[in-house]
Design a protein around this motif. Structure first.
Motif: not given
Lengths: 189, 96
Positions: B66, B37-38, B32, B74, B70-71, B28, B41-42
């Motif tokens: 976050v 995704w990372k 991500l 995805v 984050g959810r 995962l 979020l960052k």
């Protein structure tokens, strides 16, 4: 183990699906938490904002997209007609001719052994020559010695007297020539 | 109810024991990072931190800000792949 088997066998499909979803959301949450820890640590250690720059310096390093320029905004074929100075004979040569010139000038490649031999023999026979004479010999070696060596030597006769004298001396004093070959063998083997 | 939670605990235990949970986590994580995704979020974290102030931000703040995002972020393809592997694991160990 036994308990597990009993409970597993009583599962129906919708329950399994729900379980899979739960596991997935657990994993995603784990990933989020990991990211939070990572960011928090970076903030407290003071390296989170290191890769940030102000807009002005970002503009300085923008990729240039214009015809005739490379990504740095420089003219891309500015080296096309560049001349290089040979480190051996200090003449300037067109960049495209530099490699073949250097090969001959440094005495490498196909004719290297012949040129090297000649150079050493010349050095032995005319060891009272001045510095500039030896540079003249480098010029002579720029020619392809595999053919027409004599003709070229004649053409450059006016300023290549030393070399011509050497050629004559080989004919007239063969024992000197043999001598120098022996010296070469002695020095190099 | 208690049977259900017992069953869940048993499965989770199994996941950890077999090392499958670690493998899924790693998969995962890699997916991500790959899909951006990372980074998204960052960037969001940066906004949160600027808002709260560098000195005052806590892990709890970050988690509450976050996690919902984050959810939601995805990608479906990643979800699908993970679910497939989890289902395969469950099927394998439910029939044992």
């Amino acid at each position: 183990m036994k308990m597990e088997e009993v409970s597993m066998s009583s599962l129906d499909n919708s329950k399994l699906e729900g379980l899979a979803q739960d596991i997935l959301s657990d994993l995603v949450e784990d990933a989020c938490l990991g990211l939070c820890f990572e960011v928090h640590r970076a903030v407290k250690q003071g390296y989170f904002f290191l890769d940030d720059t102000d807009q002005e310096s970002m503009r300085d390093f923008e990729i240039v997209d214009q015809p005739g320029l490379d990504v740095f905004g420089q003219v891309y074929n500015q080296w096309k007609n560049k001349e290089c100075v040979c480190p051996n004979c200090s003449r300037s040569i067109a960049a495209s001719r530099f490699a073949p010139h250097l090969e001959k000038c440094l005495g490498m490649g196909r004719n290297s052994s012949r040129i090297a031999n000649r150079r050493i023999v010349t050095g032995n026979n005319t060891n009272n020559k001045s510095e500039s004479d030896q540079e003249d010999n480098d010029d002579v070696n720029d020619n392809d010695w595999s053919y027409g060596a004599e003709k070229k030597a004649k053409k450059r006769k006016s300023d290549k007297v030393c070399f011509f004298n050497y050629k004559k001396s080989v004919v007239e004093f063969p024992h000197l020539y043999i001598n120098s070959v022996l010296v070469y063998l002695f020095v190099h083997l | 109810m208690s049977k259900d939670s017992q069953m869940r605990a048993a499965i989770n235990q199994k996941l950890i024991e077999m090392g499958e949970r670690e493998r899924l986590k790693e998969l995962l994580r890699a997916k991500l990072v790959e899909c951006g995704w990372k980074d998204q979020l960052k960037a969001h974290c940066k906004d949160v931190i600027r808002e709260k102030g560098l000195e005052h931000v806590t892990v709890e703040d970050l988690v509450t800000e976050v996690t919902p995002k984050g959810r939601a972020l995805v990608p479906d393809s990643v979800k699908k792949e993970l679910l497939q592997r989890i289902r395969a694991f469950l099927a394998q160990h439910a029939t044992l």
